[in-house]
Enzyme design. Structure first.
Site, PDB file in Angstrom:
ATOM      1  N   TYR A 156       3.289   1.390  -4.394  1.00 28.00           N
ATOM      2  CA  TYR A 156       2.528   2.938  -4.354  1.00 28.00           C
ATOM      3  C   TYR A 156       3.546   3.737  -4.712  1.00 28.00           C
ATOM      4  O   TYR A 156       4.513   3.796  -4.105  1.00 28.00           O
ATOM      5  CB  TYR A 156       1.670   3.196  -2.902  1.00 28.00           C
ATOM      6  CG  TYR A 156       1.088   4.521  -3.104  1.00 28.00           C
ATOM      7  CD1 TYR A 156       0.038   4.714  -4.049  1.00 28.00           C
ATOM      8  CD2 TYR A 156       1.710   5.544  -2.292  1.00 28.00           C
ATOM      9  CE1 TYR A 156      -0.343   6.036  -4.092  1.00 28.00           C
ATOM     10  CE2 TYR A 156       1.042   6.909  -2.505  1.00 28.00           C
ATOM     11  CZ  TYR A 156       0.081   7.150  -3.168  1.00 28.00           C
ATOM     12  OH  TYR A 156      -0.289   8.497  -3.311  1.00 28.00           O
ATOM     13  N   ASP A 186      12.149   3.056  -6.238  1.00 33.17           N
ATOM     14  CA  ASP A 186      11.094   4.339  -5.535  1.00 33.17           C
ATOM     15  C   ASP A 186      11.610   3.823  -4.005  1.00 33.17           C
ATOM     16  O   ASP A 186      11.169   3.218  -3.278  1.00 33.17           O
ATOM     17  CB  ASP A 186       9.891   3.859  -5.635  1.00 33.17           C
ATOM     18  CG  ASP A 186       9.068   5.039  -4.870  1.00 33.17           C
ATOM     19  OD1 ASP A 186       9.499   5.806  -4.133  1.00 33.17           O
ATOM     20  OD2 ASP A 186       7.681   5.031  -5.132  1.00 33.17           O
ATOM     21  N   LYS A 236      10.073  11.729   1.931  1.00 33.62           N
ATOM     22  CA  LYS A 236       9.570  11.484   3.247  1.00 33.62           C
ATOM     23  C   LYS A 236      10.817  11.467   4.283  1.00 33.62           C
ATOM     24  O   LYS A 236      11.254  12.454   4.669  1.00 33.62           O
ATOM     25  CB  LYS A 236       9.153   9.892   3.184  1.00 33.62           C
ATOM     26  CG  LYS A 236       7.980   9.768   2.524  1.00 33.62           C
ATOM     27  CD  LYS A 236       6.673   8.818   3.119  1.00 33.62           C
ATOM     28  CE  LYS A 236       5.590   8.729   2.299  1.00 33.62           C
ATOM     29  NZ  LYS A 236       4.618   7.978   2.835  1.00 33.62           N
TER      30      LYS A 236
HETATM   31  C1  LIG Z   1       7.128   4.310  -1.894  1.00 33.55           C
HETATM   32  C2  LIG Z   1       6.152   5.612  -2.446  1.00 33.55           C
HETATM   33  N1  LIG Z   1       6.396   6.228  -3.231  1.00 33.55           N
HETATM   34  C3  LIG Z   1       5.624   7.524  -3.425  1.00 33.55           C
HETATM   35  C4  LIG Z   1       4.702   8.243  -2.800  1.00 33.55           C
HETATM   36  C5  LIG Z   1       4.150   9.434  -2.838  1.00 33.55           C
HETATM   37  O1  LIG Z   1       4.801  10.527  -2.254  1.00 33.55           O
HETATM   38  P1  LIG Z   1       4.002  11.720  -1.719  1.00 33.55           P
HETATM   39  O2  LIG Z   1       2.924  11.212  -0.825  1.00 33.55           O
HETATM   40  O3  LIG Z   1       5.030  12.509  -1.070  1.00 33.55           O
HETATM   41  O4  LIG Z   1       3.712  12.304  -2.972  1.00 33.55           O
HETATM   42  C6  LIG Z   1       4.698   7.267  -1.502  1.00 33.55           C
HETATM   43  C7  LIG Z   1       3.893   7.972  -0.615  1.00 33.55           C
HETATM   44  O5  LIG Z   1       3.217   7.271   0.573  1.00 33.55           O
HETATM   45  C8  LIG Z   1       5.393   6.173  -1.169  1.00 33.55           C
HETATM   46  O6  LIG Z   1       5.248   5.526  -0.139  1.00 33.55           O
END
Ligand SMILES: Cc1ncc(COP(=O)(O)O)c(C=O)c1O
Length: 460
Positions: free
Chosen positions: A158, A260, A288
């Site tokens: 994700y 990511d 996060k």
């Molecule tokens: C690995 C990863 N990338 C991107 C995101 C997206 O981040 P945001 O919810 O701050 O937009 C998340 C959110 O859970 C994530 O777990």
């Protein structure tokens, strides 16, 4: 009553703790907020619990129930909720600078310098608020830099909700072709059709298919984006050689490798998973855990790639809240705290104790389950089969395993532990969690296994 195997989920009876105030709030909320929650991921059965405050390792709902929080605001809270040192930063920053200037400011320079010292791939950094924004910008930058259109993402990973990457996140493998020729599945209605998506999907850990994709379409691929530890599925580690292959194939074919690290960054190590595995991507997204629950995200990467953001005609990154002063100040403080007093060894020890405790409980009760853990993150799976990719857990979202997961969450709630609604049982801990919390969580999990030993004798 929903019945699965012998698991009766008395959903009409509410939750197994008093939650009348949550039920009433949800009834009110549904009249003014779709589903009564700010986003699909917060929906829950029989109704979501409305939380009202959090402190340290605890979270409290509107009925006054206090739980040990295994959600940690979707992994963002690493120091513990409501950390007094960050409150101090707010108190210092507001009188000195204000909240948001939407100009260049010294605090972002300070934090950028710190990040380039800490994160191996970070020669340059830029700041925004959401993780989703940064994976979007990473891909647009990769397309701009390479002049290519295609992006490779891994099934189940994700990266936020935008149309570039919200593909094959949760899907039924029956719709998605064989692993040797997977079809991208949009994760939301309203997205552009697959034919226009310019996304190529691959199984996580499927190095052979990745090689095959590059052999066929290497000249079209702008970037490969990956969760270096697949935390969206709980804890699925990269197989030996997988991340190395991602690195080598991108280098050989002139594509950019994007890690990511929105979950792994700061949560698993200050330098992120790239510091743990010793593999340096071209671009990195962070979010996060970088600001302990405050909205802050970072795009970091190679100087020659990132510097094109400042060139006329390069990829455009800007926005009212980019480099938000207060958030950057909090991120910098969070980073200093983690440098001065790193919690990582203690969190790894807590996580390890929990994993070994649950492994022992599984062995002694003979239930069909397994536990996976890395650092402060752990996942519990009601299967004995190995889990290396999304397709190994696709069936968990519905049917008997989904019911067993809900039964586990309900049971744990009754014992004072809160887990988020998700397609797998995934848990985050913070520096405020203690060995006592872990002991109690293991004991409660064992109790659940004993209660359901018959239901969990075979694969669900
Ligand atoms: C690995 C990863 N990338 C991107 C995101 C997206 O981040 P945001 O919810 O701050 O937009 C998340 C959110 O859970 C994530 O777990």
């Amino acid at each position: 009553v929903t019945s699965v195997s012998n698991v009766d989920l008395d959903l009409d009876g509410g939750w197994p703790v008093p939650t009348e105030a949550s039920r009433a709030l949800n009834e009110r909320a549904r009249r003014v907020i779709p589903g009564g929650v700010s986003g699909y991921g917060r929906l829950d059965r029989p109704y979501p619990l409305y939380m009202t405050r959090a402190e340290g390792a605890y979270i409290e709902d509107v009925d006054g129930n206090r739980y040990v929080d295994f959600n940690c605001a979707l992994g963002t809270v690493l120091l513990g909720h409501n950390d007094p040192r960050l409150r101090e930063t707010i108190d210092e920053t507001l009188p000195a600078h204000g909240v948001s200037l939407a100009t260049a400011h010294p605090v972002e320079v300070e934090f950028a310098e710190r990040l380039t010292r800490i994160v191996p791939s970070a020669e340059r950094v830029t700041f925004a608020l959401l993780g989703t924004e940064m994976t979007y910008h990473a891909l647009r930058l990769a397309r701009s830099y390479t002049g290519r259109r295609q992006v490779v993402k891994f099934e189940g990973n994700y990266h936020g909700w935008h149309d570039y990457l919200f593909w094959s996140v949760r899907f039924d493998p029956a719709d998605a072709g064989p692993p040797t020729d997977p079809i991208p599945i949009p994760a939301s209605n309203g997205m552009r059709p697959a034919a226009d998506s310019e996304v190529l999907v691959c199984g996580f850990n499927d190095t052979a298919h990745l090689e095959e994709l590059f052999a066929r379409r290497g000249g079209e691929i702008s970037a490969v984006i990956v969760e270096p530890i697949f935390h969206n599925a709980g804890v699925v580690m990269p197989a030996p050689g997988f991340l190395e292959a991602c690195r080598e194939l991108c280098t050989r074919h002139g594509a950019l490798l994007v890690f990511d690290e929105i979950v792994t960054g700061f949560r698993q190590a200050l330098g992120g998973a790239q510091a743990i595995f010793g593999i340096t991507p071209d671009l990195t997204t962070l979010g996060k855990g970088i600001a302990n629950g405050f909205p802050l995200s970072v795009l970091a990467g190679r100087a020659d790639v990132m510097d094109t953001l400042a060139e006329p005609g390069g990829a455009y990154v800007s926005g009212t809240y980019n480099g938000h002063l207060l958030m950057v100040a909090i991120g910098d403080r969070c980073c200093r705290i983690l440098e001065e007093d790193p919690p990582y060894d203690r969190l790894a020890e807590l996580g390890g104790t929990l994993r070994r405790g649950i492994e022992e409980a599984i062995a002694e009760t003979g239930v069909t389950a397994s536990v996976s853990q890395f650092g402060s993150v752990w996942g519990l799976y009601f299967t004995r089969r190995p889990i290396t990719s999304y397709r190994d857990i696709a069936r968990f979202a519905t049917g008997r395993i989904a019911a067993m997961q809900l039964a586990y969450r309900r049971f744990m709630l009754s014992r004072g532990f809160y887990f988020q609604p998700h397609n797998v049982i995934r848990a985050y801990m913070s520096a405020a969690h203690t060995p006592e919390h872990v002991r109690e969580a293991v004991a409660a999990t064992r109790e659940f296994f004993e209660l359901h030993a018959d239901d969990l004798r075979d694969e669900l």
